[in-house]
Scaffold this motif. Structure first.
Motif, PDB file in Angstrom:
ATOM      1  N   LEU A  62     -27.137  20.498 -37.279  1.00  0.00           N
ATOM      2  CA  LEU A  62     -27.377  21.672 -36.429  1.00  0.00           C
ATOM      3  C   LEU A  62     -26.260  22.702 -36.498  1.00  0.00           C
ATOM      4  O   LEU A  62     -26.277  23.675 -35.759  1.00  0.00           O
ATOM      5  CB  LEU A  62     -27.576  21.220 -34.978  1.00  0.00           C
ATOM      6  CG  LEU A  62     -28.789  20.329 -34.739  1.00  0.00           C
ATOM      7  CD1 LEU A  62     -28.775  19.779 -33.316  1.00  0.00           C
ATOM      8  CD2 LEU A  62     -30.076  21.101 -34.993  1.00  0.00           C
ATOM      9  N   ARG A  63     -25.318  22.489 -37.354  1.00  0.00           N
ATOM     10  CA  ARG A  63     -24.204  23.446 -37.454  1.00  0.00           C
ATOM     11  C   ARG A  63     -24.731  24.809 -37.889  1.00  0.00           C
ATOM     12  O   ARG A  63     -25.581  24.912 -38.758  1.00  0.00           O
ATOM     13  CB  ARG A  63     -23.164  22.949 -38.437  1.00  0.00           C
ATOM     14  CG  ARG A  63     -22.522  21.663 -37.978  1.00  0.00           C
ATOM     15  CD  ARG A  63     -21.189  21.442 -38.639  1.00  0.00           C
ATOM     16  NE  ARG A  63     -20.694  20.101 -38.400  1.00  0.00           N
ATOM     17  CZ  ARG A  63     -20.104  19.707 -37.278  1.00  0.00           C
ATOM     18  NH1 ARG A  63     -19.954  20.538 -36.287  1.00  0.00           N
ATOM     19  NH2 ARG A  63     -19.674  18.465 -37.145  1.00  0.00           N
ATOM     20  N   GLY A  64     -24.216  25.844 -37.235  1.00  0.00           N
ATOM     21  CA  GLY A  64     -24.586  27.200 -37.606  1.00  0.00           C
ATOM     22  C   GLY A  64     -25.792  27.757 -36.865  1.00  0.00           C
ATOM     23  O   GLY A  64     -26.142  28.911 -37.083  1.00  0.00           O
ATOM     24  N   VAL A  65     -26.437  26.954 -36.036  1.00  0.00           N
ATOM     25  CA  VAL A  65     -27.547  27.478 -35.232  1.00  0.00           C
ATOM     26  C   VAL A  65     -27.191  27.292 -33.761  1.00  0.00           C
ATOM     27  O   VAL A  65     -26.466  26.370 -33.402  1.00  0.00           O
ATOM     28  CB  VAL A  65     -28.895  26.769 -35.529  1.00  0.00           C
ATOM     29  CG1 VAL A  65     -29.322  27.000 -36.965  1.00  0.00           C
ATOM     30  CG2 VAL A  65     -28.836  25.297 -35.225  1.00  0.00           C
ATOM     31  N   PRO A  66     -27.680  28.178 -32.908  1.00  0.00           N
ATOM     32  CA  PRO A  66     -27.436  27.977 -31.473  1.00  0.00           C
ATOM     33  C   PRO A  66     -28.171  26.711 -31.012  1.00  0.00           C
ATOM     34  O   PRO A  66     -29.269  26.415 -31.490  1.00  0.00           O
ATOM     35  CB  PRO A  66     -28.009  29.232 -30.817  1.00  0.00           C
ATOM     36  CG  PRO A  66     -28.794  29.932 -31.856  1.00  0.00           C
ATOM     37  CD  PRO A  66     -28.420  29.384 -33.197  1.00  0.00           C
ATOM     38  N   VAL A  67     -27.539  25.975 -30.111  1.00  0.00           N
ATOM     39  CA  VAL A  67     -28.088  24.690 -29.679  1.00  0.00           C
ATOM     40  C   VAL A  67     -28.077  24.589 -28.163  1.00  0.00           C
ATOM     41  O   VAL A  67     -27.092  24.957 -27.512  1.00  0.00           O
ATOM     42  CB  VAL A  67     -27.276  23.520 -30.274  1.00  0.00           C
ATOM     43  CG1 VAL A  67     -27.786  22.173 -29.764  1.00  0.00           C
ATOM     44  CG2 VAL A  67     -27.299  23.559 -31.794  1.00  0.00           C
ATOM     45  N   VAL A  68     -29.175  24.087 -27.621  1.00  0.00           N
ATOM     46  CA  VAL A  68     -29.249  23.712 -26.218  1.00  0.00           C
ATOM     47  C   VAL A  68     -29.306  22.186 -26.197  1.00  0.00           C
ATOM     48  O   VAL A  68     -30.214  21.589 -26.777  1.00  0.00           O
ATOM     49  CB  VAL A  68     -30.484  24.311 -25.516  1.00  0.00           C
ATOM     50  CG1 VAL A  68     -30.585  23.803 -24.081  1.00  0.00           C
ATOM     51  CG2 VAL A  68     -30.417  25.835 -25.550  1.00  0.00           C
ATOM     52  N   VAL A  69     -28.318  21.581 -25.556  1.00  0.00           N
ATOM     53  CA  VAL A  69     -28.225  20.135 -25.467  1.00  0.00           C
ATOM     54  C   VAL A  69     -28.859  19.696 -24.149  1.00  0.00           C
ATOM     55  O   VAL A  69     -28.504  20.216 -23.090  1.00  0.00           O
ATOM     56  CB  VAL A  69     -26.750  19.675 -25.532  1.00  0.00           C
ATOM     57  CG1 VAL A  69     -26.644  18.162 -25.418  1.00  0.00           C
ATOM     58  CG2 VAL A  69     -26.095  20.186 -26.812  1.00  0.00           C
ATOM     59  N   VAL A  70     -29.788  18.755 -24.220  1.00  0.00           N
ATOM     60  CA  VAL A  70     -30.457  18.259 -23.020  1.00  0.00           C
ATOM     61  C   VAL A  70     -30.156  16.764 -22.873  1.00  0.00           C
ATOM     62  O   VAL A  70     -30.643  15.958 -23.667  1.00  0.00           O
ATOM     63  CB  VAL A  70     -31.981  18.482 -23.089  1.00  0.00           C
ATOM     64  CG1 VAL A  70     -32.657  17.928 -21.840  1.00  0.00           C
ATOM     65  CG2 VAL A  70     -32.295  19.961 -23.260  1.00  0.00           C
ATOM     66  N   PRO A  71     -29.340  16.396 -21.879  1.00  0.00           N
ATOM     67  CA  PRO A  71     -29.102  14.968 -21.645  1.00  0.00           C
ATOM     68  C   PRO A  71     -30.365  14.321 -21.062  1.00  0.00           C
ATOM     69  O   PRO A  71     -30.801  14.685 -19.973  1.00  0.00           O
ATOM     70  CB  PRO A  71     -27.961  14.944 -20.632  1.00  0.00           C
ATOM     71  CG  PRO A  71     -27.365  16.319 -20.641  1.00  0.00           C
ATOM     72  CD  PRO A  71     -28.493  17.238 -21.036  1.00  0.00           C
ATOM     73  N   LEU A  72     -30.954  13.392 -21.787  1.00  0.00           N
ATOM     74  CA  LEU A  72     -32.141  12.688 -21.311  1.00  0.00           C
ATOM     75  C   LEU A  72     -31.679  11.527 -20.418  1.00  0.00           C
ATOM     76  O   LEU A  72     -31.847  10.357 -20.745  1.00  0.00           O
ATOM     77  CB  LEU A  72     -32.978  12.174 -22.478  1.00  0.00           C
ATOM     78  CG  LEU A  72     -33.531  13.231 -23.427  1.00  0.00           C
ATOM     79  CD1 LEU A  72     -34.360  12.583 -24.525  1.00  0.00           C
ATOM     80  CD2 LEU A  72     -34.348  14.274 -22.679  1.00  0.00           C
ATOM     81  N   LEU A  73     -31.078  11.892 -19.322  1.00  0.00           N
ATOM     82  CA  LEU A  73     -30.501  10.930 -18.387  1.00  0.00           C
ATOM     83  C   LEU A  73     -31.078  11.188 -17.006  1.00  0.00           C
ATOM     84  O   LEU A  73     -31.396  12.328 -16.654  1.00  0.00           O
ATOM     85  CB  LEU A  73     -28.977  11.058 -18.379  1.00  0.00           C
ATOM     86  CG  LEU A  73     -28.325  10.828 -19.763  1.00  0.00           C
ATOM     87  CD1 LEU A  73     -26.884  11.295 -19.759  1.00  0.00           C
ATOM     88  CD2 LEU A  73     -28.434   9.378 -20.177  1.00  0.00           C
TER      89      LEU A  73
END
Length: 140
Positions: A62-73
């Protein structure tokens, strides 16, 4: 939604991880539903520990693209508040980390509805349901 002048954001779903192969299977089924609902969304799977791909392995793609991280917790604890956002921030500068899935009244409602459905289907069964969670040093 695309970032101004760049690639659209990707979603990086990060579950805790487990030694039980059923765990990643459930995560993959959930992510397949997300992909079906949002066909243009790039969705990546990762785990904090015990399962693969690790957060570090998933971040490589995913390097180089904007990322939204979603903790599945399902709770606000160390992994949701410190571990996942910290690791993601180091690996993917500029990544945004969402809140964990829970605690949330919608999850409690879904659980209650599922238990009521089970009772309706098998009213003579006398099973017990125990909900447990690991403790946290987070006073909240």
């Amino acid at each position: 939604m695309a970032e101004a002048g760049g690639a659209p954001p990707a979603l990086l779903a990060v579950a805790h991880g487990t030694r039980d192969p059923a765990g990643p299977a459930v995560v993959r089924a959930l992510l397949d539903r997300v992909r079906a609902m949002r066909p243009g969304l790039r969705v990546a799977e990762a785990y904090g520990e015990l399962s693969e791909p690790s957060l570090e392995e998933a971040a490589e793609g995913l390097r180089g693209v904007p990322v939204v991280v979603v903790p599945l917790l399902l709770a606000r604890g160390y992994h949701a508040l410190v571990d996942v956002p910290g690791r993601a921030g180091r690996l993917l500068p500029g990544a945004v980390t969402s809140r964990p899935l829970g605690p949330d009244a919608l999850l409690a409602g879904a659980l209650a509805a599922r238990l009521a459905e089970e009772d309706r289907i098998s009213p003579d069964r006398r099973d017990a349901v125990v909900l447990g969670a690991a403790g946290s040093a987070d006073p909240a």
